[in-house]
Design a protein around this motif. Sequence first.
Motif, PDB file in Angstrom:
ATOM      1  N   PHE A 161       0.752  -1.138  -0.034  1.00 51.42           N
ATOM      2  CA  PHE A 161       0.014  -0.005   0.081  1.00 51.42           C
ATOM      3  C   PHE A 161       0.812   1.193   0.185  1.00 51.42           C
ATOM      4  CE2 PHE A 161      -2.577  -3.400   1.799  1.00 51.42           C
ATOM      5  CZ  PHE A 161      -3.766  -3.263   1.205  1.00 51.42           C
ATOM      6  N   ASN A 162       0.270   2.174  -0.773  1.00 49.10           N
ATOM      7  CA  ASN A 162       0.831   3.685  -0.632  1.00 49.10           C
ATOM      8  C   ASN A 162       0.052   4.420   0.178  1.00 49.10           C
ATOM      9  OD1 ASN A 162       2.788   2.970  -2.323  1.00 49.10           O
ATOM     10  ND2 ASN A 162       2.324   4.472  -3.871  1.00 49.10           N
ATOM     11  N   VAL A 163       0.411   4.955   1.569  1.00 48.57           N
ATOM     12  CA  VAL A 163      -0.153   5.618   2.562  1.00 48.57           C
ATOM     13  C   VAL A 163       0.003   7.212   2.564  1.00 48.57           C
ATOM     14  CG1 VAL A 163      -1.404   5.547   4.908  1.00 48.57           C
ATOM     15  CG2 VAL A 163      -0.258   3.461   3.712  1.00 48.57           C
ATOM     16  N   THR A 164      -0.730   7.928   2.296  1.00 41.76           N
ATOM     17  CA  THR A 164      -0.124   9.607   2.348  1.00 41.76           C
ATOM     18  C   THR A 164      -1.349  10.277   3.120  1.00 41.76           C
ATOM     19  OG1 THR A 164       0.542   9.272   0.022  1.00 41.76           O
ATOM     20  CG2 THR A 164      -0.330  11.569   0.877  1.00 41.76           C
ATOM     21  N   SER A 165      -0.647  11.318   4.022  1.00 36.08           N
ATOM     22  CA  SER A 165      -1.387  11.854   4.896  1.00 36.08           C
ATOM     23  C   SER A 165      -1.117  13.388   4.498  1.00 36.08           C
ATOM     24  CB  SER A 165      -1.368  11.435   6.312  1.00 36.08           C
ATOM     25  OG  SER A 165      -2.145  12.214   6.987  1.00 36.08           O
ATOM     26  N   VAL A 166      -2.085  14.274   4.935  1.00 35.35           N
ATOM     27  CA  VAL A 166      -1.771  15.846   4.909  1.00 35.35           C
ATOM     28  C   VAL A 166      -2.161  16.318   6.192  1.00 35.35           C
ATOM     29  CG1 VAL A 166      -2.420  18.033   3.631  1.00 35.35           C
ATOM     30  CG2 VAL A 166      -1.853  16.029   2.290  1.00 35.35           C
ATOM     31  N   LEU A 167      -1.262  17.094   6.818  1.00 34.01           N
ATOM     32  CA  LEU A 167      -1.620  17.581   7.990  1.00 34.01           C
ATOM     33  C   LEU A 167      -1.758  19.160   7.922  1.00 34.01           C
ATOM     34  CD1 LEU A 167      -1.590  17.653  11.438  1.00 34.01           C
ATOM     35  CD2 LEU A 167       0.486  18.159  11.270  1.00 34.01           C
ATOM     36  N   ASN A 168      -3.114  19.717   8.408  1.00 32.55           N
ATOM     37  CA  ASN A 168      -3.122  21.177   8.367  1.00 32.55           C
ATOM     38  C   ASN A 168      -2.437  21.656   9.667  1.00 32.55           C
ATOM     39  OD1 ASN A 168      -4.959  21.570   6.062  1.00 32.55           O
ATOM     40  ND2 ASN A 168      -6.559  20.412   7.189  1.00 32.55           N
ATOM     41  N   ILE A 169      -1.397  22.476   9.427  1.00 34.42           N
ATOM     42  CA  ILE A 169      -0.870  23.031  10.492  1.00 34.42           C
ATOM     43  C   ILE A 169      -1.378  24.471  11.214  1.00 34.42           C
ATOM     44  CG2 ILE A 169       1.675  24.064  11.371  1.00 34.42           C
ATOM     45  CD1 ILE A 169       2.659  22.372   8.756  1.00 34.42           C
TER      46      ILE A 169
END
Length: 244
Positions: free
Chosen positions: A173-181
């Motif tokens: 799997f490719n797991v990608t996450s975006v965090l709003n800072i």
Amino acid sequence: MLFLMPFLLILLTYSKGEIQLRAFKQQRVNCNERTVLQCNISSPTPLNPIKVYWRKEEERDFECDPTSSKIPSGFECNYTGEALTLTITNPTPANIGTYFCCLKMESGHATETIKVSIGECTGEFSNQMAGPNQMQCSFSGVYPKAIINWFHYEKNLTSNSSTASQMNSDGTFNVTSVLNIQDNQKRYNCSLWSLKQGRYLDQEFEVPDHADFSPSSRISTQHCLSWTLILLSLLFSSRACLPL
Ligand SMILES: *[C@@H]1O[C@H](CO)[C@@H](O)[C@H](O)[C@H]1NC(C)=O
Ligand SMILES: *[C@@H]1O[C@H](CO)[C@@H](O)[C@H](O)[C@H]1NC(C)=O
Ligand SMILES: *[C@@H]1O[C@H](CO)[C@@H](O)[C@H](O)[C@H]1NC(C)=O
Ligand SMILES: *[C@@H]1O[C@H](CO)[C@@H](O)[C@H](O)[C@H]1NC(C)=O
Ligand SMILES: *[C@@H]1O[C@H](CO)[C@@H](O)[C@H](O)[C@H]1NC(C)=O
Ligand SMILES: *[C@@H]1O[C@H](CO)[C@@H](O)[C@H](O)[C@H]1NC(C)=O
């Protein structure tokens, strides 16, 4: 001559029953680590098989025959008279399943079964700024499926992030996450949480100075040292750099 026949018959039947294939029936392979599956042959008489090959239960078309020119990609197989081997050159989750080593002789078949499972694949980590105040981190080639949690030391920031996961053809799997800072913190941990193993793999990184997309952000002292920025700041008469 005739009196020998019963003996020969007995011997034939006996030796037929004696042909044995032996293998370790359960094998756990490591992700991306070359692995050899082996079936040992024991037979009281020299064998003269018609065909020697490997099959896989889950893939009807799978056949690895050492004498054939059509070998499944990512595999090697061999027959030495004493053993049959199947080498998985770069194991991935797609390779898990049940394999059979097979011997076909005039007198019949001999088969042995090997069940192959795979350990974890930790994958490749990468990170980048996805936009102003948006930090992205990715793990590609992960197995089993995992999610990403975000931390600033003890503080769990996961609720301000979104994660997406895609499956590759090799079963990883490719797991990608975006965090709003939201805050002015610089250091974050992007943690891969395995859904099966239930433990964290932490990857810490800092928000780089140059990645600040926000127009209202302060100009850092580091930037002031660069001639270009000094010139620019003089041009725009920015207060931050004038004292130089
Ligand atoms: C097969 O033979 C090799 C040595 O030739 C040995 O190391 C291995 O343990 C044997 N495998 C089994 C299942 O007996
Ligand atoms: C197959 O086994 C033989 C005998 O051990 C060896 O000489 C040969 O290099 C092997 N071939 C492959 C493709 O591994
Ligand atoms: C990141 O995780 C490591 C290991 O768990 C820890 O030592 C470090 O303090 C963490 N850093 C941040 C910014 O959360
Ligand atoms: C998430 O963002 C909101 C602002 O949109 C902020 O008030 C809150 O503290 C953040 N939560 C976490 C866990 O950082
Ligand atoms: C962090 O938060 C996420 C979701 O908000 C949660 O699933 C996870 O268990 C939390 N982890 C810890 C160590 O608190
Ligand atoms: C997963 O990531 C790798 C490496 O970045 C990439 O080559 C591949 O195309 C990605 N797979 C999917 C399904 O997006």
